[in-house]
Design a protein around this motif. Structure first.
Motif, PDB file in Angstrom:
ATOM      1  N   THR A  89     -47.352  20.153  41.214  1.00 16.17           N
ATOM      2  CA  THR A  89     -46.640  18.943  40.805  1.00 16.17           C
ATOM      3  C   THR A  89     -45.131  19.158  40.766  1.00 16.17           C
ATOM      4  OG1 THR A  89     -46.889  19.527  38.486  1.00 16.17           O
ATOM      5  CG2 THR A  89     -48.590  18.100  39.445  1.00 16.17           C
ATOM      6  N   GLY A  90     -44.682  20.240  41.338  1.00 13.04           N
ATOM      7  CA  GLY A  90     -43.251  20.536  41.395  1.00 13.04           C
ATOM      8  C   GLY A  90     -42.979  21.490  42.540  1.00 13.04           C
ATOM      9  N   ALA A  91     -41.743  21.885  42.652  1.00 14.34           N
ATOM     10  CA  ALA A  91     -41.289  22.657  43.802  1.00 14.34           C
ATOM     11  C   ALA A  91     -41.642  24.139  43.705  1.00 14.34           C
ATOM     12  CB  ALA A  91     -39.780  22.511  43.947  1.00 14.34           C
ATOM     13  N   PRO A  92     -42.354  24.654  44.714  1.00 13.16           N
ATOM     14  CA  PRO A  92     -42.481  26.109  44.836  1.00 13.16           C
ATOM     15  C   PRO A  92     -41.132  26.675  45.294  1.00 13.16           C
ATOM     16  CG  PRO A  92     -43.600  25.009  46.645  1.00 13.16           C
ATOM     17  CD  PRO A  92     -43.060  23.934  45.760  1.00 13.16           C
ATOM     18  N   LEU A 144     -46.027  28.887  38.774  1.00 13.64           N
ATOM     19  CA  LEU A 144     -47.390  28.477  39.106  1.00 13.64           C
ATOM     20  C   LEU A 144     -48.114  27.935  37.873  1.00 13.64           C
ATOM     21  CD1 LEU A 144     -49.602  28.242  41.230  1.00 13.64           C
ATOM     22  CD2 LEU A 144     -50.251  30.599  40.688  1.00 13.64           C
ATOM     23  N   ALA A 145     -48.011  28.625  36.775  1.00 15.88           N
ATOM     24  CA  ALA A 145     -48.708  28.201  35.556  1.00 15.88           C
ATOM     25  C   ALA A 145     -48.218  26.844  35.063  1.00 15.88           C
ATOM     26  CB  ALA A 145     -48.516  29.251  34.466  1.00 15.88           C
ATOM     27  N   GLN A 146     -46.976  26.513  35.327  1.00 16.02           N
ATOM     28  CA  GLN A 146     -46.394  25.256  34.853  1.00 16.02           C
ATOM     29  C   GLN A 146     -46.662  24.076  35.771  1.00 16.02           C
ATOM     30  OE1 GLN A 146     -42.239  26.200  34.781  1.00 16.02           O
ATOM     31  NE2 GLN A 146     -42.446  27.780  33.229  1.00 16.02           N
ATOM     32  N   LEU A 147     -46.931  24.323  37.044  1.00 15.85           N
ATOM     33  CA  LEU A 147     -46.902  23.245  38.039  1.00 15.85           C
ATOM     34  C   LEU A 147     -48.247  22.812  38.612  1.00 15.85           C
ATOM     35  CD1 LEU A 147     -43.732  24.246  40.093  1.00 15.85           C
ATOM     36  CD2 LEU A 147     -43.907  22.673  38.167  1.00 15.85           C
TER      37      LEU A 147
END
Length: 188
Positions: A103-106, A92-95
């Motif tokens: 901005t990416g896949a959960p 979460l912190a990265q995306l």
């Protein structure tokens, strides 16, 4: 879903010029525009119950968070609004971008099917392929009319169907350790 060279490839910038309509949802998968109306009230109810079950588990385990209808912007030509996602605290912190979009896949994405061939094709083909390519670990396709859940899990770098669960079945997930829920709880 590779498009013929003469077909229009939609991007995020194209969405910004469309008239805002709170009753329509715009998604782009591999440059193809999907427009859908606001979902059926039962569709929303099922999505809400799935969210609540995952939320309650998340509150106990503190491993991540679920979100209801978040925007996910994978690229200019791939942005979607799934019904429910769960993402670990680490990812979460990265995306999350400055506008609050993923901005990416959960790790987990849940789509509740809407009626119609175009909607089903979007969720069962276009989004399944997109989520597989982008690294989603698990994908649930929920059919509230049939009261069933198709569970896809990552195997050999792609999402494959591992189970079709009905009302008395119980859903568990290796990415949600200790999570367990009877399928019928999603549809009551």
């Amino acid at each position: 879903m590779t498009q013929a060279p003469n077909q229009i490839r939609w991007t995020i910038a194209d969405l910004e010029v469309l008239a805002a309509d709170e009753w329509k949802r715009y998604e782009i998968v591999d440059g193809e525009l999907f427009v859908s109306r606001a979902p059926h009230i039962r569709h929303q109810g099922v999505g809400g119950r799935i969210y609540v079950n995952i939320f309650n588990w998340s509150e106990q385990k503190k491993l991540g968070q679920p979100f209801f209808t978040p925007g996910i912007i994978f690229s200019d030509a791939d942005n979607v609004i799934p019904d429910v996602v769960w993402i670990s605290n680490e990812r979460l912190a990265q995306l999350v971008d400055d506008e609050g979009h993923l901005t990416g896949a959960p790790e987990l994405i849940v789509e509740v099917l809407s009626a119609g061939n175009t909607n089903e094709r979007r969720d069962k083909e276009a989004k399944l392929k997109l989520y597989s390519l982008k690294g989603v670990k698990e994908y649930w396709i929920v059919n509230w009319r049939l009261q069933q859940v198709e569970v896809y899990r990552r195997e050999n770098a792609q999402l494959v169907l591992v189970a079709t669960l009905m009302d008395n079945d119980e859903i568990t997930s290796p990415i949600l350790p200790g999570f367990s829920c009877k399928i019928q709880q999603f549809f009551n």
